[in-house]
Design an enzyme around this catalytic site. Structure first.
Site, short mmCIF file in Angstrom:
data_model
loop_
_atom_site.label_atom_id
_atom_site.label_comp_id
_atom_site.label_asym_id
_atom_site.label_seq_id
_atom_site.Cartn_x
_atom_site.Cartn_y
_atom_site.Cartn_z
N SER A 7 7.07 -11.13 45.21
CA SER A 7 5.64 -11.29 45.00
C SER A 7 5.01 -11.28 46.38
O SER A 7 5.34 -12.13 47.22
CB SER A 7 5.39 -12.63 44.30
OG SER A 7 4.01 -12.89 44.23
N LYS A 47 5.64 -6.87 43.41
CA LYS A 47 4.46 -7.37 42.70
C LYS A 47 3.39 -7.70 43.73
O LYS A 47 3.66 -8.41 44.70
CB LYS A 47 4.85 -8.62 41.90
CG LYS A 47 3.70 -9.54 41.49
CD LYS A 47 4.22 -10.67 40.61
CE LYS A 47 3.52 -11.99 40.94
NZ LYS A 47 4.08 -13.10 40.15
N LYS A 98 -0.34 -9.28 44.65
CA LYS A 98 -1.43 -10.14 44.21
C LYS A 98 -2.72 -9.34 44.31
O LYS A 98 -2.93 -8.64 45.32
CB LYS A 98 -1.51 -11.38 45.11
CG LYS A 98 -0.35 -12.34 44.90
CD LYS A 98 -0.43 -13.00 43.53
CE LYS A 98 0.66 -14.05 43.36
NZ LYS A 98 0.58 -14.68 42.04
N ASP A 138 -0.54 -9.05 39.93
CA ASP A 138 -0.80 -10.38 39.37
C ASP A 138 -2.18 -10.85 39.82
O ASP A 138 -2.43 -10.99 41.01
CB ASP A 138 0.28 -11.36 39.88
CG ASP A 138 0.16 -12.75 39.26
OD1 ASP A 138 -0.77 -12.98 38.47
OD2 ASP A 138 1.01 -13.61 39.59
N GLU A 164 -0.22 -8.95 35.43
CA GLU A 164 0.04 -10.34 35.08
C GLU A 164 -1.24 -11.16 35.05
O GLU A 164 -2.03 -11.11 35.99
CB GLU A 164 1.03 -10.90 36.13
CG GLU A 164 1.60 -12.27 35.83
CD GLU A 164 2.61 -12.69 36.91
OE1 GLU A 164 3.18 -11.81 37.59
OE2 GLU A 164 2.79 -13.90 37.09
N ASP A 224 1.42 -15.46 32.33
CA ASP A 224 2.05 -16.49 33.16
C ASP A 224 1.35 -17.81 32.81
O ASP A 224 1.81 -18.52 31.89
CB ASP A 224 1.88 -16.09 34.64
CG ASP A 224 2.31 -17.16 35.64
OD1 ASP A 224 2.69 -18.27 35.21
OD2 ASP A 224 2.25 -16.92 36.87
N LYS A 277 8.15 -19.80 33.88
CA LYS A 277 8.32 -20.71 35.02
C LYS A 277 8.72 -22.04 34.40
O LYS A 277 7.97 -22.60 33.59
CB LYS A 277 7.02 -20.88 35.80
CG LYS A 277 6.65 -19.65 36.63
CD LYS A 277 5.33 -19.82 37.33
CE LYS A 277 4.99 -18.59 38.14
NZ LYS A 277 3.57 -18.57 38.55
N GLY A 331 8.13 -17.55 40.18
CA GLY A 331 8.41 -18.46 41.30
C GLY A 331 7.15 -19.21 41.68
O GLY A 331 6.04 -18.81 41.35
O1 OSB Z 1 1.27 -16.53 39.81
O2 OSB Z 1 3.33 -16.14 40.10
C1 OSB Z 1 2.30 -16.70 40.47
C2 OSB Z 1 2.94 -18.51 43.78
C3 OSB Z 1 2.16 -19.63 43.62
C4 OSB Z 1 1.40 -19.75 42.47
C5 OSB Z 1 1.44 -18.78 41.49
C6 OSB Z 1 2.25 -17.66 41.63
C7 OSB Z 1 2.98 -17.51 42.81
C8 OSB Z 1 3.78 -16.34 43.11
C9 OSB Z 1 4.87 -16.52 44.12
O3 OSB Z 1 3.56 -15.23 42.67
C10 OSB Z 1 6.23 -16.27 43.57
C11 OSB Z 1 7.27 -16.70 44.56
O4 OSB Z 1 7.68 -17.89 44.55
O5 OSB Z 1 7.66 -15.86 45.36
MG MG Z 2 1.64 -15.24 38.18
#
Ligand code: OSB
Ligand code: MG
Length: 374
Positions: free
Chosen positions: A135, A161, A163, A188, A213, A238, A262, A290
């Site tokens: 991510s 992925k 953001k 995401d 996402e 999510d 999660k 994560g």
């Molecule tokens: O939406 O998946 C998410 C990190 C913090 C809060 C929300 C998210 C995330 C990530 C990071 O996408 C995933 C990772 O731990 O690498």
């Molecule tokens: Mg997410």
């Protein structure tokens, strides 16, 4: 397992690189760790609540409060045969799923040690290796993002992925797709859009994403269903999936075609397993999300990802992407083919660096049946 004491502890760890989502940027993590003391064994759990209530309503401080005042006392002095008995004992507290998960997962961690069984086996996993994606947060510039993607692809990660948020989406996806036409790519939004953006989100279809996402509100699946019917791209939920019942409703309503699990978000391993099986029955693939975890949460995510329906690459990646020094050894590493080997040793499969944890600790409190000591 007689629960003799529970230690709450906060550690602080700077991230190797800031992590930015549509709801904000993080440079340093505050992480609540829970230790269950039972029969000479220490079971550890990591609370994935953020520093602020921006991803969900919980934060490190709300989780600490609920654990100290309610959830800890509900378990202290009790005898449990297994971690999966925890939810029934904690059910009177509504919500606070991340706080509950930290406690329940610590029990499973202890149970695996007591039974001298790998945690993944206790959970019912079958995979010997798990497929990994990354991510990648919002960066200061598109160039910086492209460089990061190059690095992660070179390391072998199987899915990228990105953001996204309004203003950092089609422009970015366009450049990434031009440079890498064939990689497995997803995005995401962490709830950054509304139904007014449906046309805009429809235009993402041309990027052939594996999924988009949580584009809409964190607490919605009705409008995600409406949106999904307009898109070719699969929606992955999510934030919106809090439990197995939500997963069932979302699948039935057609709100998503993929689910991110999660373990903290759904309240612990027991509920995560239920979500996994509900999705499996509905032919909906899942993957493990994560939350910028330390090695404790990371090792638990690896164990969970070994279940059969975790068929898409997850957000579980190498420790060194986040931490200069992780609190477990060996640290989590990813092989050149983009997989993590599921440890075959009993328990979580990674030793704790207790001296380092002690050094990073900024507050600590041990709860005992009928008493509280600092
Ligand atoms: O939406 O998946 C998410 C990190 C913090 C809060 C929300 C998210 C995330 C990530 C990071 O996408 C995933 C990772 O731990 O690498
Ligand atoms: Mg997410």
């Amino acid at each position: 397992m007689k629960i003799e004491a529970i230690t709450l502890r906060e550690i602080q760890m700077p991230l190797v690189h800031f992590f930015e989502t549509s709801f904000g940027r993080t440079y340093e993590r505050r992480i609540l760790l829970v230790t269950i003391h039972t029969e000479g064994i220490h079971g550890w759990g990591e609370c994935v609540a953020g520093e602020d209530p921006f991803y969900s309503a919980e934060s490190v401080d709300t989780a600490w409060y609920i654990l100290e005042k309610y959830l800890g006392p509900m378990l202290l002095g009790k005898g449990l045969a297994a971690g999966n008995e925890a939810p029934a004992l904690l059910t009177r507290v509504r919500g606070h799923r991340m706080a509950k998960a930290a406690l329940e997962n610590a029990l499973w961690d202890a149970e695996a040690q007591i039974k001298n069984t790998p945690l993944w086996q206790l959970l019912g996993g079958t995979r010997r290796e798990i497929n990994c994606g990354v991510s990648i947060g919002i960066q200061d510039s598109p160039e910086q993002l492209l460089e990061k993607i190059s690095t992660e692809l070179a390391a072998g990660y199987q899915r990228i992925k990105l953001k996204v948020k309004p203003g950092w989406d089609v422009n970015i996806l366009e450049r990434v797709r031009n440079q890498w036409p064939d990689i497995l790519l997803s995005c995401d939004a962490n709830s950054a859009y509304t139904m007014h953006d449906a046309g805009h989100l429809k235009s993402f279809d041309r990027f052939r994403l594996l999924m988009i996402e949580q584009p809409l509100w964190n607490d919605d699946f009705y409008f995600h269903g409406r949106l999904q019917r307009q898109l070719d791209t699969a929606i992955c939920l999510d934030e919106g999936i809090r439990n197995a019942r939500d997963a069932e409703a979302a699948i039935e309503h057609g709100s998503c075609r993929i689910i991110n699990i999660k373990v903290g978000r759904v309240g612990g391993f027991s509920e995560a397993l239920k979500v996994h099986f509900v999705a499996q029955r509905g032919n909906v693939p899942v993957w493990c999300g994560g939350m910028l975890e330390t090695g404790i949460g990371r090792s638990h995510n690896i164990a969970l990802s070994s279940l059969q329906n975790f068929s898409l690459p997850g957000d579980v990646s190498a420790s060194k992407r986040y931490w200069k020094e992780d609190i477990i050894e060996p640290e989590v590493s990813v092989r050149p083919n983009g997989t993590i080997q599921v440890p075959q040793t009993p328990g979580r499969g990674f030793r704790l660096r207790e001296d380092l944890i002690e050094k990073l600790t900024t507050r600590k409190q041990t709860l005992r049946a009928g008493a509280t000591t600092a």
